[in-house]
Scaffold this active site. Structure first.
Site, PDB file in Angstrom:
ATOM      1  N   TYR A 151      77.361 -23.724  71.908  1.00 14.61           N
ATOM      2  CA  TYR A 151      77.049 -24.710  73.043  1.00 14.61           C
ATOM      3  C   TYR A 151      75.741 -25.427  72.983  1.00 14.61           C
ATOM      4  O   TYR A 151      74.755 -24.683  72.736  1.00 14.61           O
ATOM      5  CB  TYR A 151      77.128 -24.020  74.309  1.00 14.61           C
ATOM      6  CG  TYR A 151      76.213 -22.904  74.650  1.00 14.61           C
ATOM      7  CD1 TYR A 151      74.850 -23.288  75.236  1.00 14.61           C
ATOM      8  CD2 TYR A 151      76.345 -21.693  74.257  1.00 14.61           C
ATOM      9  CE1 TYR A 151      73.775 -22.222  75.639  1.00 14.61           C
ATOM     10  CE2 TYR A 151      75.291 -20.504  74.439  1.00 14.61           C
ATOM     11  CZ  TYR A 151      74.040 -20.816  75.187  1.00 14.61           C
ATOM     12  OH  TYR A 151      72.997 -19.930  75.422  1.00 14.61           O
ATOM     13  N   PRO A 152      75.808 -26.620  73.447  1.00 11.39           N
ATOM     14  CA  PRO A 152      74.421 -27.466  73.467  1.00 11.39           C
ATOM     15  C   PRO A 152      73.772 -27.178  75.002  1.00 11.39           C
ATOM     16  O   PRO A 152      74.584 -27.187  75.892  1.00 11.39           O
ATOM     17  CB  PRO A 152      74.960 -28.852  73.193  1.00 11.39           C
ATOM     18  CG  PRO A 152      76.325 -29.047  73.904  1.00 11.39           C
ATOM     19  CD  PRO A 152      76.874 -27.461  73.689  1.00 11.39           C
ATOM     20  N   MET A 153      72.626 -27.602  74.961  1.00 16.12           N
ATOM     21  CA  MET A 153      71.831 -27.627  76.388  1.00 16.12           C
ATOM     22  C   MET A 153      70.417 -28.299  76.475  1.00 16.12           C
ATOM     23  O   MET A 153      70.016 -28.756  75.341  1.00 16.12           O
ATOM     24  CB  MET A 153      71.445 -26.013  76.580  1.00 16.12           C
ATOM     25  CG  MET A 153      70.578 -25.309  75.641  1.00 16.12           C
ATOM     26  SD  MET A 153      69.679 -23.801  76.308  1.00 16.12           S
ATOM     27  CE  MET A 153      68.862 -24.526  77.731  1.00 16.12           C
ATOM     28  N   GLN A 191      71.159 -14.735  67.811  1.00 15.40           N
ATOM     29  CA  GLN A 191      70.988 -15.807  68.320  1.00 15.40           C
ATOM     30  C   GLN A 191      70.306 -16.847  67.457  1.00 15.40           C
ATOM     31  O   GLN A 191      69.107 -16.561  66.800  1.00 15.40           O
ATOM     32  CB  GLN A 191      70.473 -15.738  69.852  1.00 15.40           C
ATOM     33  CG  GLN A 191      70.014 -17.112  70.416  1.00 15.40           C
ATOM     34  CD  GLN A 191      69.227 -16.789  71.712  1.00 15.40           C
ATOM     35  OE1 GLN A 191      70.277 -16.631  72.873  1.00 15.40           O
ATOM     36  NE2 GLN A 191      68.231 -16.467  71.922  1.00 15.40           N
ATOM     37  N   SER A 229      67.137 -20.461  83.215  1.00 15.44           N
ATOM     38  CA  SER A 229      68.254 -21.174  83.127  1.00 15.44           C
ATOM     39  C   SER A 229      68.815 -21.531  84.629  1.00 15.44           C
ATOM     40  O   SER A 229      69.309 -22.587  84.740  1.00 15.44           O
ATOM     41  CB  SER A 229      69.525 -19.920  82.349  1.00 15.44           C
ATOM     42  OG  SER A 229      69.033 -19.959  81.277  1.00 15.44           O
TER      43      SER A 229
END
Length: 500
Positions: A151-153, A191, A229
């Protein structure tokens, strides 16, 4: 203006998503489909073998859901390498049956949140564990873990929630707390975070690898409650998939479950393409980089040949040399100068995660008698598993050296399990032999290390300037006498590991 962190970039990353035109695929003549499969397999195998570049990694995953069918991940040293890999796929017959609905370009990155000394250029101040951690971040490997989530963030830039207006100290504190959650999943999740600032629509691309998809869900869920987050994170679309070997491309396109060999093994017809169903998985940050374990890594054929030569010489002397890594297992050994109690507590936490995987044999802390350092020994059934574990272990406190790296020639007698009644006699005998070693040419250091959980489990670490120096000791009468005497006091045959 808030202080930006210093960064260093490593390998470039391409997540290449493909959808299959299933109507066109079903309508294609058999010979065209066979050609497409043949060229597709050749492309994927070539890139997984990194035949197109000096360094890097590639893998293919089946993607669940409507967003894509396949995800091909490439890590390469340059953007040109990625461009060539992407265009090379378009030249295959398989490309005629696929579209590229999206892709993502980024570059692996570390920042000085991790270590000021690394960016200050003060090499003597950089902890060896931190150095390996950073190397693993800049040149990430793709683990054998079955499942992947990408996923991008972004970090928020709103008036009341602007990450970039926070002070450096505030950002560092938030990221440290965020990292504490990630470390709880060491051994379960690997990760890879890569920067896409200026490259793609978001600021980072995050790739999570794990052997259990529930672990991927859990780490993302738990991190949502963390302030970094909850207050400052913005997330793009998520993609979830499962890795399969290139040779299973035909099975995938036929609608069969992949990897096929995993399912065939349940009927006795094969094995998982990357090892046993669970035995090769232990995601987490594989942060040791690809140094080679010095314990039989297939990439270092010369070391393997040296080991076989040594074993043959010992056999000629009627000395049992054990199997290369115990009984067909693979070892990684790291030395730490941290307090043994603190080190053991950290190792216990990692070991709890390691034990979820069928390939884990043993992880233990051995304390030295003659030195202040301790040895962390981790034993696995596969070389890739041992290498991945080394990445986690390199983050332990006080790590100063990994056995087999720039340490001369080492020979380690692993698992000298002593009969309890002979333990004191064994220690005394070792003291006599150790005194003799101190006077031998080419001898650096030898220490008898003891498993803090089992005093009868001994680990002898011996460092020599060269193989010839070590062999001089093996040929000595003193060593012969010790071997003969050991047959009566050891609970089983000693297992030796040689490190070049």
């Amino acid at each position: 203006m808030a202080k930006p962190p210093r960064t260093e970039e490593g390998w470039y990353v391409l997540h290449d998503f493909r959808t299959v035109d299933w109507d066109a695929w079903r309508a294609a003549p058999d010979r065209e489909r066979e050609r497409a499969i043949r060229e597709g397999v050749a492309y994927l195998e070539e890139h997984e073998a990194v035949a197109d570049s000096e360094e890097g990694a590639s893998a293919v995953f089946s993607v669940l859901g409507h967003k894509a069918d396949l995800m091909i991940v490439h890590f390469r040293p340059t953007l040109d390498d990625l461009s060539a890999a992407e265009r090379r796929f378009e030249s295959t017959a398989l490309a005629n049956y696929t579209d590229q609905p999206t892709s993502y370009v980024s570059v692996s990155e570390v920042s000085d949140y991790v270590s000021d000394s690394y960016f200050d250029g003060d090499e003597e101040e950089v902890d060896e564990g931190i150095r390996r951690y950073i190397e693993g971040k800049l040149k990430p490997e793709i683990p054998d873990s079955e499942y992947v989530s990408f996923y991008p963030m972004n970090r928020k830039r709103e008036a009341e929630q602007n990450w970039y207006s926070l002070s450096y100290e505030e950002r560092s504190e938030l990221l440290s707390a965020h990292g504490d959650i990630g470390r709880e999943y060491a051994g379960k999740i690997k990760q890879v975070i890569a920067s896409s600032v200026g490259f793609d629509d978001y600021e980072w691309g995050v790739t999570l690898f794990g052997s259990d998809p529930a672990d991927i869900k859990d780490i993302v869920y738990e991190m949502r409650f963390d302030e970094a987050s909850a207050e400052y994170g913005e997330f793009g679309p998520f993609y979830v998939g499962r890795r399969f070997p290139p040779t299973d491309l035909d099975a995938y396109l036929a609608g069969d479950r992949v990897p096929t060999s995993e399912h065939e093994s349940a009927h006795g017809a094969g094995s998982h393409p990357h090892g046993e169903s669970e035995s090769h998985h232990h995601g987490g940050d594989s942060d040791g980089g690809h140094h080679g374990s010095g314990h039989g890594d297939d990439a270092d054929e010369d070391d393997g040949e040296d080991e076989e030569t040594i074993r043959a010489e010992l056999e000629d002397l009627d000395i049992y040399a054990g199997k290369p890594h115990g009984e067909d297992v693979f070892a990684t050994v790291l030395y730490s100068e941290a307090d043994a109690d603190d080190l053991f507590e950290e190792v216990e936490g990692l070991r709890g995660n390691f034990e979820h995987y069928g390939s884990h044999v043993k992880t233990a802390v051995y304390e030295g008698n003659e030195t202040d350092r301790a040895a962390v020994v981790s034993i696995w059934q596969t070389a890739s598993a041992a290498e991945t574990a080394a990445g986690f272990l390199s983050e332990l406190p006080g790590i100063v050296e990994r056995a087999g790296e720039e340490s001369g020639f080492g020979t380690m007698g692993m698992f000298y399990t002593v009969k309890p009644d002979y333990r004191e006699e064994f220690v005394d005998k070792f003291g006599v032999v150790g005194g003799m070693l101190d006077e031998m040419d080419g001898h650096f250091e030898t220490d008898l290390m003891v498993n803090r959980e089992d005093e009868n489990d001994m680990f002898i670490a011996s460092q020599w300037a060269s193989k010839d120096d070590a062999m001089g000791f093996f040929r000595s009468d003193a060593f012969r006498d010790t071997v003969s005497w050991g047959r009566d006091v050891l609970a089983d045959r000693p297992r030796h590991v040689f490190l070049a």
